[in-house]
Design an enzyme around this catalytic site. Structure first.
Site, PDB file in Angstrom:
ATOM      1  N   ASP A  28     -33.658  -2.172 169.408  1.00  0.00           N
ATOM      2  CA  ASP A  28     -34.737  -3.123 169.698  1.00  0.00           C
ATOM      3  C   ASP A  28     -36.093  -2.596 169.211  1.00  0.00           C
ATOM      4  OD1 ASP A  28     -32.634  -4.354 171.186  1.00  0.00           O
ATOM      5  OD2 ASP A  28     -33.210  -3.177 172.942  1.00  0.00           O
ATOM      6  N   GLU A  38     -32.021 -14.517 171.428  1.00  0.00           N
ATOM      7  CA  GLU A  38     -32.870 -13.500 172.037  1.00  0.00           C
ATOM      8  C   GLU A  38     -33.653 -12.769 170.957  1.00  0.00           C
ATOM      9  OE1 GLU A  38     -30.076 -10.900 174.021  1.00  0.00           O
ATOM     10  OE2 GLU A  38     -29.626  -9.796 172.184  1.00  0.00           O
TER      11      GLU A  38
END
Length: 315
Positions: free
Chosen positions: A13, A193
């Site tokens: 991420d 997402e």
């Protein structure tokens, strides 16, 4: 053609932000999921050797004491903000973890040496699993963009947008921009997402990630005209096919949860993302630490649309 190698290993991420001070700032999920880590360097190539600092360490108990995920750093309204998701435990309820979104702030010029303050939860008005917040400014308005579960919609999370008056509070009702619907978005899990924003060539682009976090993980794209009302879902167009997906030829799998940054000369847009180098994952992919940070140049076609290419190649 040049094959890519990871920039920083075991950092999922990833978020790289280039500030007006000339430094690149890097934060990402750490394998222990126990802190918000931050590092900086004059160049992207120097980030792997930069000494990380802990901007925030989770408490032992409480609503934000477990599974610290996907921090993102932004400089807004004269201060630094890092947004992240955290859960009260590792318990799964109704097939999901119980994450909510939180923010910390630093008002010092140098966030590496400055003091970070925990500001609390970002309340979206929807009390469900949520994560992966980012912010962006457009035409004088600050926006908050994130992923959240709607109990009336199939899947783990959808993408939502809201306005903000201040960087720690939304100022409008959330609007739904995208939900999992195409085959490539619902492999393993129904997921939208990890949104990230890039404004170029008269358009506002939102990249996002979909499906399970194994080799099925892939990236999609939304876009709107820069003059459109971004809070109107009808302003947004969604590509039907993924823009970045696993490269089995060169063994780079599950690219996603990206951010965007820019080269030191300001001329080249850079795609920052994570990926794995194998598919043989033992157990839940969540606990496999080997999602690595990659960086590659983003290309543009004649229509002003981004060309992501393959995750394994600098094309």
């Amino acid at each position: 053609m040049r094959l890519l190698t990871p920039l920083i290993e075991q950092r999922a991420d990833p978020c790289i932000y280039r500030h007006s001070d000339g430094y690149y700032y890097f934060t990402a999920s750490v394998p222990a999921y126990d802190r918000v880590e931050l590092r900086r360097a004059r160049t992207i190539e120097e980030l792997p050797q930069a000494t990380p600092i802990t901007a925030w360490l989770k408490p032992d108990t409480g609503p934000y004491s477990e599974l610290i995920w996907a921090p993102e750093i932004h400089f807004r309204q004269g201060a630094w903000y890092i947004y992240f998701a955290a859960a009260p435990s590792r318990e799964i309820k109704n097939k999901l973890f119980q994450h909510r979104m939180y923010v910390i702030c630093c008002k010092d010029a140098n966030p590496i040496e400055g003091q970070w303050q925990f500001l609390g939860q970002i309340d979206t008005g929807i009390d469900t699993f949520c994560l992966d917040a980012t912010t962006f400014e457009h035409q004088g308005q600050l926006y908050y963009l994130w992923a959240q579960k709607d109990n009336q919609i199939e899947g783990n999370s959808n993408l939502y947008l809201a306005t903000m008056d201040t960087p720690d509070k939304i100022s409008s009702e959330p609007v739904l921009l995208s939900k999992p619907e195409f085959d490539w978005e619902i492999r393993g899990f129904w997921v939208n997402e990890g949104p990230s924003v890039l404004i170029r060539h008269g358009k506002v682009f939102i990249s996002y990630s979909a499906s399970a976090t194994d080799e099925n993980y892939a990236m999609g794209l939304l876009w709107a005209d820069e003059k459109a009302n971004l809070m109107d879902p009808q302003s947004w167009h969604k590509l039907k096919e993924p823009v970045l997906q696993s490269c089995f030829e060169h063994k780079v799998y599950g690219p996603g949860h990206n951010s965007f940054t820019v080269s030191a000369d300001g001329k080249t847009d850079l795609l920052v993302y994570h990926a794995r180098t194998y598919t043989e994952i033992v157990g839940d992919p969540l606990w496999d630490p080997n999602r690595h940070t990659y960086v590659k140049a983003l290309r543009w076609d004649d229509q002003g649309m981004p060309v992501f290419g393959r995750p394994s190649i600098q094309e």
